[in-house]
Write a protein that holds these residues in place. Structure first.
Motif, PDB file in Angstrom:
ATOM      1  N   PHE A 213      -0.797   1.817   6.747  1.00 33.03           N
ATOM      2  CA  PHE A 213      -1.172   3.118   6.213  1.00 33.03           C
ATOM      3  C   PHE A 213      -0.972   3.141   4.693  1.00 33.03           C
ATOM      4  N   ALA A 214       0.088   2.503   4.206  1.00 32.50           N
ATOM      5  CA  ALA A 214       0.277   2.398   2.756  1.00 32.50           C
ATOM      6  C   ALA A 214      -0.884   1.635   2.123  1.00 32.50           C
ATOM      7  N   GLN A 215      -1.417   0.663   2.849  1.00 36.34           N
ATOM      8  CA  GLN A 215      -2.569  -0.096   2.367  1.00 36.34           C
ATOM      9  C   GLN A 215      -3.798   0.809   2.279  1.00 36.34           C
ATOM     10  N   PHE A 216      -3.987   1.644   3.298  1.00 37.20           N
ATOM     11  CA  PHE A 216      -5.080   2.620   3.251  1.00 37.20           C
ATOM     12  C   PHE A 216      -4.907   3.546   2.047  1.00 37.20           C
ATOM     13  N   MET A 217      -3.678   4.011   1.826  1.00 39.62           N
ATOM     14  CA  MET A 217      -3.428   4.926   0.722  1.00 39.62           C
ATOM     15  C   MET A 217      -3.748   4.281  -0.626  1.00 39.62           C
ATOM     16  N   HIS A 218      -3.508   2.977  -0.742  1.00 43.23           N
ATOM     17  CA  HIS A 218      -3.828   2.298  -1.994  1.00 43.23           C
ATOM     18  C   HIS A 218      -5.322   2.353  -2.276  1.00 43.23           C
ATOM     19  N   PHE A 219      -6.132   2.106  -1.264  1.00 39.69           N
ATOM     20  CA  PHE A 219      -7.577   2.116  -1.493  1.00 39.69           C
ATOM     21  C   PHE A 219      -8.141   3.529  -1.586  1.00 39.69           C
ATOM     22  N   ALA A 220      -7.462   4.499  -0.973  1.00 38.46           N
ATOM     23  CA  ALA A 220      -7.884   5.891  -1.097  1.00 38.46           C
ATOM     24  C   ALA A 220      -7.481   6.473  -2.448  1.00 38.46           C
ATOM     25  N   TYR A 221      -6.339   6.006  -2.974  1.00 39.19           N
ATOM     26  CA  TYR A 221      -5.821   6.476  -4.260  1.00 39.19           C
ATOM     27  C   TYR A 221      -5.422   5.258  -5.102  1.00 39.19           C
ATOM     28  N   PRO A 222      -6.393   4.514  -5.609  1.00 34.99           N
ATOM     29  CA  PRO A 222      -6.099   3.232  -6.257  1.00 34.99           C
ATOM     30  C   PRO A 222      -5.328   3.339  -7.567  1.00 34.99           C
ATOM     31  N   LEU A 223      -5.331   4.496  -8.202  1.00 37.03           N
ATOM     32  CA  LEU A 223      -4.565   4.654  -9.438  1.00 37.03           C
ATOM     33  C   LEU A 223      -3.149   5.169  -9.189  1.00 37.03           C
ATOM     34  N   GLU A 224      -2.936   5.801  -8.048  1.00 41.30           N
ATOM     35  CA  GLU A 224      -1.626   6.363  -7.743  1.00 41.30           C
ATOM     36  C   GLU A 224      -0.770   5.445  -6.873  1.00 41.30           C
ATOM     37  N   CYS A 225      -1.369   4.814  -5.883  1.00 41.06           N
ATOM     38  CA  CYS A 225      -0.598   4.127  -4.838  1.00 41.06           C
ATOM     39  C   CYS A 225      -0.617   2.602  -5.012  1.00 41.06           C
ATOM     40  N   PRO A 226       0.548   1.974  -5.142  1.00 40.92           N
ATOM     41  CA  PRO A 226       0.599   0.512  -5.255  1.00 40.92           C
ATOM     42  C   PRO A 226       0.091  -0.166  -3.987  1.00 40.92           C
ATOM     43  N   TYR A 227      -0.450  -1.364  -4.170  1.00 39.03           N
ATOM     44  CA  TYR A 227      -0.835  -2.163  -3.008  1.00 39.03           C
ATOM     45  C   TYR A 227       0.432  -2.709  -2.350  1.00 39.03           C
ATOM     46  N   PRO A 228       0.603  -2.513  -1.022  1.00 39.96           N
ATOM     47  CA  PRO A 228       1.837  -2.935  -0.343  1.00 39.96           C
ATOM     48  C   PRO A 228       1.751  -4.364   0.180  1.00 39.96           C
ATOM     49  N   HIS A 229       2.232  -5.305  -0.565  1.00 43.45           N
ATOM     50  CA  HIS A 229       2.214  -6.698  -0.130  1.00 43.45           C
ATOM     51  C   HIS A 229       3.126  -6.892   1.076  1.00 43.45           C
ATOM     52  N   LEU A 230       2.881  -7.934   1.827  1.00 48.42           N
ATOM     53  CA  LEU A 230       3.745  -8.268   2.953  1.00 48.42           C
ATOM     54  C   LEU A 230       5.157  -8.578   2.454  1.00 48.42           C
ATOM     55  N   SER A 231       6.124  -8.264   3.287  1.00 46.07           N
ATOM     56  CA  SER A 231       7.524  -8.510   2.930  1.00 46.07           C
ATOM     57  C   SER A 231       7.734  -9.981   2.571  1.00 46.07           C
ATOM     58  N   GLY A 232       8.352 -10.222   1.432  1.00 46.71           N
ATOM     59  CA  GLY A 232       8.632 -11.579   0.997  1.00 46.71           C
ATOM     60  C   GLY A 232       7.525 -12.225   0.199  1.00 46.71           C
ATOM     61  N   ALA A 233       6.360 -11.558   0.090  1.00 48.62           N
ATOM     62  CA  ALA A 233       5.233 -12.154  -0.626  1.00 48.62           C
ATOM     63  C   ALA A 233       5.382 -12.032  -2.135  1.00 48.62           C
ATOM     64  N   THR A 234       6.211 -11.115  -2.590  1.00 56.78           N
ATOM     65  CA  THR A 234       6.409 -10.925  -4.019  1.00 56.78           C
ATOM     66  C   THR A 234       7.900 -10.961  -4.341  1.00 56.78           C
ATOM     67  N   LYS A 235       8.183 -11.145  -5.620  1.00 56.84           N
ATOM     68  CA  LYS A 235       9.583 -11.170  -6.075  1.00 56.84           C
ATOM     69  C   LYS A 235       9.645 -10.616  -7.502  1.00 56.84           C
ATOM     70  N   PRO A 236       9.583  -9.296  -7.641  1.00 57.55           N
ATOM     71  CA  PRO A 236       9.663  -8.704  -8.987  1.00 57.55           C
ATOM     72  C   PRO A 236      10.996  -9.048  -9.645  1.00 57.55           C
ATOM     73  N   GLN A 237      10.956  -9.386 -10.919  1.00 59.46           N
ATOM     74  CA  GLN A 237      12.175  -9.774 -11.635  1.00 59.46           C
ATOM     75  C   GLN A 237      12.235  -9.139 -13.019  1.00 59.46           C
ATOM     76  N   THR A 238      13.454  -8.900 -13.470  1.00 54.08           N
ATOM     77  CA  THR A 238      13.667  -8.475 -14.843  1.00 54.08           C
ATOM     78  C   THR A 238      13.452  -9.667 -15.767  1.00 54.08           C
ATOM     79  N   LYS A 239      13.451  -9.382 -17.057  1.00 52.04           N
ATOM     80  CA  LYS A 239      13.306 -10.460 -18.035  1.00 52.04           C
ATOM     81  C   LYS A 239      14.416 -11.501 -17.874  1.00 52.04           C
ATOM     82  N   GLY A 240      15.651 -11.037 -17.703  1.00 52.66           N
ATOM     83  CA  GLY A 240      16.772 -11.959 -17.561  1.00 52.66           C
ATOM     84  C   GLY A 240      16.697 -12.794 -16.306  1.00 52.66           C
ATOM     85  N   GLU A 241      16.315 -12.169 -15.194  1.00 56.93           N
ATOM     86  CA  GLU A 241      16.202 -12.899 -13.930  1.00 56.93           C
ATOM     87  C   GLU A 241      15.109 -13.954 -14.015  1.00 56.93           C
TER      88      GLU A 241
END
Length: 477
Positions: free
Chosen positions: A407-435
């Motif tokens: 449903f979050a995936q549907f929301m992304h395509f319904a509201y592409p500027l508001e709702c982030p695309y929900p990647h599968l768990s473990g598919a991404t690893k956001p990091q700070t500059k230091g990390e």
């Protein structure tokens, strides 16, 4: 293709806290469902750790926090004992602080992984004072959290953050050569608060507009807390500081974050919520586009890159805005980050539906009447979007879990500027500059040579099929 994220994701409502609740509400509030933890005993111990003033502040906040979280709580799947699971509790409190203050509390965000906590205290265990961490583990269940449990935990985190702010204020007094027993003028108090909010961490991370926003926040907090006060004692300055740090997160979002969003929307391709990487890097010589220089592999790892069409990779606007590089490190306990605009829409769904799941027709009814940052109320739904929503319902046997990944995936395509695309768990690893620097040994920003090389390669003819041939450009579905 469902993940742990699906069964645990929750969205916190965003409304004003009630700060004027009487202390004696606790006698009634904590008599709800049998089996609830002994919150009063927890608060007694909290008082010993953080001091009596912090305990009182936590008590005052809890009833208001419960009101904020109520719609989210009733819309979540429940455990057999009537509470919510640890992943749901973790996400609820994470979203509460993002929506309420613009604070991304360290340890609560899964960073692209599962919402199941990897450490104690819902993932905050390594960051809490040892005594508070032990108290948390002794008091709260690890797999069943009631609404009042969530309110106590959120209020405790707020009390901890405010205690840190007061300690930093004392250090600021000392660094400025001021005695905490001294009395300050209104201007001196505002200057001291500004210094407290902008020193002690890397000052170079603040842009001129962010520094100005911080100064305005200090002045306006004075007008809110003590409009008629002309001379300020330490306790007065501390009260103003608490209000200022509660509001500055939204200043960051409405200032620098909005400026970034506006620039990206100007470059958006075909109402897709995406910017071609060529255009993204093409702004690198513009004086106000210092943000748009992240390395290709950093964008990919952060979940901000759409490579469904390899011939024309695109930056996903809402995913990019919430990457850690766009956050300010201002506390040991939280960062200031851009706010996820999708949560306003989920607040509407939770408030109107009051259930963990709903039919496609019920969801469309609520969303049609709701307005968002970029879509006015009364929108017309395309056949392709309706079809995708019905496919989600069919996948789940008729009703759609409101807090599921599909449903979050549907929301992304319904509201592409508001709702982030929900990647599968473990598919991404956001990091700070230091990390990122620790893991890769490189800076997260691309060099001029690297950006130009990517632009040149992407301008060559490609044998791949363009994304635009998919229904409504939904290549990543």
């Amino acid at each position: 293709r469902m993940s742990n994220w699906e069964m645990s994701i929750v969205l916190a409502a965003f409304v004003s806290l009630a700060h004027a609740s009487p202390l004696d509400f606790l006698a009634q509030a904590f008599k709800e469902p049998p089996g609830q933890v002994e919150h009063l005993a927890f608060l007694d111990d909290l008082e010993e750790i953080l001091g009596p003033g912090r305990r009182k502040a936590a008590e005052l906040n809890m009833k208001g926090i419960q009101a904020v979280l109520h719609n989210t709580f009733v819309s979540l799947p429940k455990t057999g004992r009537g509470g919510v699971s640890a992943p749901a509790a973790r996400y609820t409190i994470h979203r509460y602080f993002i929506q309420r203050h613009g604070w991304q509390v360290k340890g609560l965000s899964p960073g692209g992984g599962s919402w199941w906590p990897s450490t104690g205290a819902l993932g905050m265990g390594d960051r809490l004072p040892a005594r508070l961490r032990d108290l948390f583990e002794e008091t709260f269940s690890s797999d069943n959290f009631g609404l009042s449990d969530l309110a106590v935990i959120a209020a405790t985190i707020e009390a901890l953050i405010h205690a840190e702010a007061t300690a930093r204020l004392r250090a600021t007094y000392e660094s400025l050569g001021k005695d905490v027993r001294a009395v300050m003028t209104k201007q001196e108090a505002a200057d001291t608060i500004y210094s407290c909010m902008t020193t002690g961490f890397n000052a170079s991370q603040f842009s001129p507009s962010q520094l100005e926003s911080t100064r305005r926040a200090a002045v306006e907090a004075q007008e809110t807390v003590a409009p008629d006060l002309t001379m300020f004692q330490f306790a007065d300055v501390a009260r103003v500081l608490e209000v200022a740090i509660q509001e500055i997160g939204h200043r960051v979002d409405e200032g620098p974050c909005q400026a970034m969003a506006d620039r990206l929307v100007d470059m958006e391709e075909n109402s897709s919520g995406r910017v071609r990487l060529v255009d993204f890097y093409g702004t690198r010589h513009d004086k106000d586009a210092w943000h748009f220089r992240e390395r290709l592999d950093y964008l990919r790892q952060s979940g901000a890159l759409d490579e469904s069409d390899p011939s024309a990779p695109r930056v996903i606007i809402p995913n990019y805005l919430i990457t850690p590089l766009n956050c300010l490190n201002v506390s040991s306990y939280y960062d200031l980050c851009c706010i996820d605009l999708c949560q306003d829409l989920f607040e509407e769904l939770e408030r109107n539906l009051q259930a963990p799941q709903a039919t496609p027709a019920e969801i469309i009814r609520v969303l049609t009447s709701a307005s968002s940052a970029y879509v006015p109320a009364g929108r017309t739904w395309s056949n392709a979007l309706i079809k995708k929503l019905e496919e989600v319902a069919e996948h789940h046997g008729g009703d759609i879990p409101l807090h599921g990944r599909l449903f979050a995936q549907f929301m992304h395509f319904a509201y592409p500027l508001e709702c982030p695309y929900p990647h599968l768990s473990g598919a991404t690893k956001p990091q700070t500059k230091g990390e990122w620097l620790d893991d890769t040994g490189t800076q997260p920003w691309a060099t001029e040579v690297e950006m130009q090389s990517i632009i040149d390669s992407l301008q060559q003819p490609s044998e791949f099929t363009l994304c635009g041939e998919s229904e409504e450009g939904m290549c990543m579905w």
